[in-house]
Each structure stands twice: as structure tokens, then as C-alpha cells.
Write an enzyme that holds these catalytic residues in place. Structure first.
Site, PDB file in Angstrom:
ATOM      1  N   ASP A 216       0.864  -1.270  -0.002  1.00 15.35           N
ATOM      2  CA  ASP A 216      -0.088  -0.058   0.066  1.00 15.35           C
ATOM      3  C   ASP A 216       0.791   1.170  -0.234  1.00 15.35           C
ATOM      4  O   ASP A 216       1.860   1.545   0.880  1.00 15.35           O
ATOM      5  CB  ASP A 216      -0.838  -0.019   1.268  1.00 15.35           C
ATOM      6  CG  ASP A 216      -1.990   1.023   1.341  1.00 15.35           C
ATOM      7  OD1 ASP A 216      -2.794   0.886   0.605  1.00 15.35           O
ATOM      8  OD2 ASP A 216      -1.653   2.185   2.093  1.00 15.35           O
ATOM      9  N   GLU A 270       1.877  -0.495  -5.071  1.00 14.00           N
ATOM     10  CA  GLU A 270       0.709   0.467  -5.283  1.00 14.00           C
ATOM     11  C   GLU A 270       1.713   1.670  -5.267  1.00 14.00           C
ATOM     12  O   GLU A 270       2.257   2.442  -4.672  1.00 14.00           O
ATOM     13  CB  GLU A 270      -0.270   0.790  -4.095  1.00 14.00           C
ATOM     14  CG  GLU A 270      -1.326   1.890  -4.502  1.00 14.00           C
ATOM     15  CD  GLU A 270      -2.144   2.520  -3.523  1.00 14.00           C
ATOM     16  OE1 GLU A 270      -3.091   3.131  -3.932  1.00 14.00           O
ATOM     17  OE2 GLU A 270      -1.556   2.587  -2.444  1.00 14.00           O
TER      18      GLU A 270
HETATM   19  C1  NOJ Z   1      -4.151   3.085  -0.830  1.00 14.42           C
HETATM   20  C2  NOJ Z   1      -5.592   2.310  -0.626  1.00 14.42           C
HETATM   21  O1  NOJ Z   1      -5.650   1.699  -1.720  1.00 14.42           O
HETATM   22  C3  NOJ Z   1      -6.512   2.998   0.028  1.00 14.42           C
HETATM   23  O2  NOJ Z   1      -7.982   2.502  -0.197  1.00 14.42           O
HETATM   24  C4  NOJ Z   1      -6.119   3.730   1.125  1.00 14.42           C
HETATM   25  O3  NOJ Z   1      -7.050   4.598   1.775  1.00 14.42           O
HETATM   26  C5  NOJ Z   1      -4.817   4.564   1.237  1.00 14.42           C
HETATM   27  N1  NOJ Z   1      -3.679   3.772   0.487  1.00 14.42           N
HETATM   28  C6  NOJ Z   1      -4.329   4.616   2.606  1.00 14.42           C
HETATM   29  O4  NOJ Z   1      -3.955   3.186   3.183  1.00 14.42           O
END
Ligand code: NOJ
Ligand code: MG
Length: 553
Positions: A216, A270
Site C-alpha cells: 500500500d 501500489e
Molecule cells: C491506498 C489504498 O488503496 C487506499 O484504499 C487507502 O485509503 C490508502 N492507501 C491509505 O492506506
């Protein structure tokens, strides 16, 4: 612990061309009838996922969490949230998935933890100067009495990125940094305990059978320790917290850990970055294996733009020997059936459109065309639950039912992400559409549109023209079509402007028509699959917003 047998190299590198399906546990299927999806619900539906024809499942966080950001606020990585189930159930789920040949990806969130995480609770209780505080970013405030935040950083979710704490004696104390919600304090990755703990968490899940992790907010854990003020419209290089060079040390050491397993585990990042060169750094041979292609997701439904993004993607990934990826939807973005039905089909996290005129029929036709395009491109594909049912963004959720912190922290200026997180419709004529069992004690945590009666998995199963049948057919063909599994790719020169045409392998080609008008089909090829329902395989022309897979005669 399961023992591992050796596997051929190409199977070991399964992520290079895998189709990975994202399960958003709260909204997938509710086994116990509390209106919230859970692991029992997922286990009951594993055969559905296997039949769909995907290779792996990525689970958004299922760990113990107060759910201030739907589980992206982790309180304890070694426990499953009681709303979802137990660790034993997660282990059983992974074993059952493996028996169906489905791999498992779990989510890790290195940038922050929950404010209920034991570390943060301890840090707050310990007071200024305590060692426990060094795991986070605690700082005294500015102003005469420390009443102003330590710097001018803003939270990604709106509002200041700092919240003030009270001292153990109740007086106003230090502030802590949270780039997301206040319930998500940022970790200090300069502290070796933070590094060790995350590697232990990875081992915990790898040892239990997880085949990889989705990482993430992967560009954000490293911070400029000086915490300088900056102008977000003209940020300094390097940025104080996005894509700093030292963030890569984290993933190098995770890669070494992933490689220490006989069946190496996959790291999927991500990485939201506009610069393809900086993006590719995360995919160097000693870092992550794959990252979501957000340039492709953000791209408008436009042949020239898509072609540019596809070329840039392939070049960037080739520069580091990594497989490309293709993604259209996830739990953070407006569903693509809706995006593609709008006049402006592009997407941006900070430019979420809401309640603009949307032609869902057009969006659906384009979504079908986009799927065949994605699945024919070299690399891996990420699917988001519900896209196989053709679900659209639910835009009429009443404000009082909205749960996304983005909606609340922006005072509703950004409508947030609830509209793509509505519980899936499985069967029946009325909500909860089989999402929860008969006699459930609560309705689904977000309301489902009545129109979904025609979009349940049950209603679509066996119907030749449904989105679900189309996904099953396309995924099945992709698996068996050998030409789609190599790295070769070449644009075909002879097609009209507005038509994306490329070849893969021997005699396989893909044509996507975005020209606004019908385009001629080559006479020397057979249509293997078309995105338009009821397409006549003997047709001489390809309608607008339609993709076909062809084999040369
Ligand atoms: C990316 C995640 O996909 C999202 O859903 C989240 O709110 C943020 N990172 C913070 O963790
Ligand atoms: Mg439940």
C-alpha cells in the site's frame, strides 16, 4: 508448516502474466449475516472465482482494525478482524484457494498503522521524548504554545496532516504526522524496529501460504527528517515524502526475503507516479515484481492516448525486465463502466467526477472492449470484484450512509470511494441479492441499487450475452491462447486511425476500434472472440467501441 516442492522456473514466475482478482472483503460476500462481507462468505464463493478463470486473489486488508479507513488502518497484522473471521479461517481459505489453483496476495500497509495499534497507544501514553515515540513522527507544535502544526503538510484525505495529542497529565502535547486520516499515524522507517517488524509480518503471512503481498502507498514511507514546509503546487525535488530514493531500501530487503523461499513470493506495489522512469525504479530486478499501471487506469478512452500509454508502459517495464500490468478499476477509483460512459473518460484521484451525465450502456460497451484489449496486452492484469458483473459506480448513496473518510474530511467536496465498494449482488430479486444469507440480522453495509436484480451472478450465469459469460469466455481463451503468454508484441501498421491493432504470437491479433465509426476487418483472419454481444463472426466490419481477437487463417 507446509513443505515446498521445487517448481519449474516459468511456474515460479507466475505473476508475469497472471490475472489477479481483487477481493474487497467487506463487500464480497457475507457468510454470517451481519451485513459485512467476511471470510466465510469468500470461502463459499471460491468455486465461483476458480470458474471465472483468474489465477490469483488479492485481498484488501483483513486484519484487526477499527476500520477508520476500511482496514487500511491496521491494529494487528497477526489477527483477522472479528467482523471478517479468524486466523484459522484465513489459513483454511488460503489452503482451499490453493487446492483450486488460486494464488493468494495479502495487503501490507507500510506507511502507517492504526491509532489503536499497540505501538501507537504505547507511544502516546509514554509522553514526549520516549523511545516509543520514535516509531512515529511526533513533534512539538509551532506558535507560542505549540498550538500550530509542526509544518504545513496536508493529508491526502483532506485537512492538516498533523493531529495534536494530550500529554499523559492531560495538558496539550505533541503533534503526530498522518498523511492519511488521523487514525492512521505514519511510521518512522528510520527506526530499525519498524523495518524488523514489517519483515516479520511478511514472514508471518508467507509462512502461512501467502504467495505475495500488495504494498500500500508504496512511494510514501520514507520522509525528509527535516519535515520542511513546501508548496504542493511546486514541490521540491526530492519531495519531502513521495518517492524518495531511500524508500527503495525497504523493498530491496523485502525482495531478498521473498526470494528466500523456494517458491519466491511476489511483491506488487501500489506506485502512483506520473514519471515512468521513477515508476520503473520500483521494478528493478532486486525490488518489486509488479506494480499497478495507473497511467493506463487514468487514461481516457482514446486510441492515440491509449497507444501512447501502452508504448510508454512497455518501454518503462522493458528497461528493468519487469512484466507490464493492466488495470482499470480498484476500490479507490470510480468504476470504469461509469468512467467510460462520460464525456470526459479520464480519471484522476484528485479529480473524481460525480453525478455528471453518464451513459451506462456506452460505458458497458467500452468496458467490454477494454477487457479484450487488456487481456491481449503482454503482462499481467488486475481485476476488481464486480467488474465481471458489469457493475457501475453507485452515485446515489445517501450522505449519512457514506463511510469513506475522504467524503467526511473534505466536507463532501470529494464524494469519496463508497460508490465502488457497494456489496456484490449474487442472486435473487431484492437486496441483499444473496450477499447476506436468508434471515440476516442487518442490511448490507452500503445499500445496493434495485437495478442490480438483473446484474446478479445468478441472473448472468449461462446467459450468452452477459458480462459474466463474457469474462469467463475471455479469461478461458486467454489462458489457452499460447501467443498471449510470451513477451512479443507489435503494432500492426495497416489499420485506420482510431483503431488499435497489434499482433501477439503466431497469427494472433487484437483490434480495438475507438475511431467513432465502423472499421474494416481483415479478410484473412477469423474472429475468435468479439466484445460486442451477438457479434456476427462473419461480419466484414468492426463496429465502434468494439474489440476483437483474431487468428490469421
Ligand atoms: C491506498 C489504498 O488503496 C487506499 O484504499 C487507502 O485509503 C490508502 N492507501 C491509505 O492506506
Ligand atoms: Mg459478515
Amino acid at each position: 508448516m507446509p513443505t515446498e516442492t521445487s517448481v519449474p522456473a516459468e511456474t515460479a514466475q507466475w505473476w508475469r502474466d497472471a490475472v489477479i482478482y481483487q477481493v474487497y472483503p467487506r463487500s464480497f460476500a457475507d457468510g454470517d449475516g451481519d451485513g459485512i462481507g467476511d471470510l466465510t462468505g469468500v470461502r463459499e464463493r471460491l468455486p465461483y472465482l476458480a470458474e471465472l478463470g483468474v489465477d490469483a486473489l488479492w485481498f484488501s486488508p483483513w486484519y484487526a482494525s477499527p476500520q477508520a479507513d476500511a482496514g487500511y488502518d491496521v491494529a494487528d497484522y497477526r489477527r483477522i478482524d472479528p467482523a471478517f473471521g479468524t486466523l484459522e479461517q484465513a489459513e483454511a481459505l488460503m489452503a482451499e484457494a490453493h487446492a483450486l489453483d488460486l494464488k493468494i496476495i495479502v495487503d501490507v500497509v507500510p506507511n502507517h498503522v492504526s491509532d489503536r495499534h499497540a505501538w501507537f497507544q504505547e507511544a502516546v501514553a509514554a509522553g514526549p521524548g520516549a523511545e516509543a515515540r520514535d516509531l512515529f513522527w511526533f513533534r512539538p507544535g509551532r506558535g507560542t504554545d505549540g498550538e500550530l502544526p509542526p509544518n504545513d503538510w496536508q493529508s491526502v484525505f483532506g485537512g492538516p496532516a498533523w493531529t495534536r495529542t494530550a500529554n499523559p497529565d492531560g495538558t496539550p502535547g505533541e503533534w503526530y504526522l498522518h498523511l492519511f486520516a488521523p487514525e492512521q499515524p505514519d511510521l518512522n522507517w528510520n527506526n530499525s524496529k519498524v523495518r524488523e517488524e514489517h519483515e516479520n509480518v511478511l514472514s508471518f503471512w508467507f509462512d502461512r501460504g501467502a504467495d505475495g503481498v500488495r504494498i500500500d502507498s508504496a512511494t510514501m514511507p520514507a520522509k525528509d527528517p527535516a519535515l520542511p514546509d513546501f508548496d504542493p503546487d511546486a514541490p521540491p525535488v526530492p519531495h519531502p515524502y513521495i518517492d524518495r530514493d531511500d524508500v527503495h531500501d525497504i523493498y530491496r530487503s523485502w525482495r531478498a526475503l521473498a526470494e528466500s523461499y523456494e517458491r519466491p513470493r511476489a511483491l506488487i506495489g501500489e506506485v502512483w507516479l506520473a514519471d515512468p522512469v521513477r515508476f520503473a525504479h520500483y521494478l528493478r530486478p532486486d525490488e518489486m515484481h509488479s506494480a499497478f499501471n495507473f497511467d493506463y487506469l487514468n487514461c481516457s478512452w482514446d486510441a492515440a492516448e491509449l497507444r501512447r500509454v501502452i508504448d510508454a508502459t512497455l518501454a518503462a517495464h522493458a528497461s528493468v525486465g519487469a512484466p507490464a500490468s493492466w488495470v482499470l478499476s480498484n476500490h479507490d477509483v470510480t468504476r470504469h463502466v461509469t468512467r467510460y460512459g462520460r464525456a470526459d473518460t479520464s480519471f484522476g484521484l484528485s479529480l473524481r467526477q460525480h453525478q455528471v451525465l453518464t451513459d451506462l450502456e456506452l460505458g458497458t460497451r467500452r468496458a467490454r472492449a477494454a477487457l479484450l484489449l487488456d487481456l491481449a496486452l503482454p503482462g499481467g492484469c488486475y481485476l476488481y470484484q464486480g467488474e465481471e458483473l458489469g457493475l457501475w459506480e453507485v452515485e446515489d448513496i445517501p450522505d449519512e450512509l457514506r463511510q469513506d473518510p475522504i467524503f467526511h474530511r473534505t466536507g463532501g467536496t470529494d464524494i469519496g470511494r463508497d460508490g465502488c465498494r457497494v456489496p456484490l449482488p449474487w442472486s435473487g430479486e431484492r437486496p441483499p441479492f444473496g450477499f447476506s444469507p436468508e434471515g440476516a440480522s442487518a442490511p448490507p453495509w452500503l445499500p445496493q441499487p434495485q437495478r442490480w436484480a438483473a446484474y446478479t451472478a445468478q441472473a448472468q450465469s449461462g446467459r450468452p450475452e452477459s458480462m459474466l459469460t463474457f469474462y469467463r469466455t475471455a479469461l478461458g481463451l486467454r489462458r489457452s491462447e499460447r501467443g498471449l503468454h510470451g513477451a512479443d508484441f507489435g503494432w500492426l501498421p495497416e489499420h485506420a486511425p482510431g483503431v488499435l491493432a497489434f499482433g501477439r504470437g503466431d497469427g494472433f491479433s487484437c483490434l480495438a476500434n475507438l475511431s467513432g465509426t465502423a472499421a474494416p476487418l481483415p479478410a484473412d483472419a477469423d474472429v475468435i472472440l468479439a466484445s460486442a454481444p451477438g457479434f456476427d463472426p462473419g461480419a466484414a466490419e468492426l463496429p465502434d467501441d468494439t474489440t476483437v481477437w483474431l487468428r490469421r487463417r
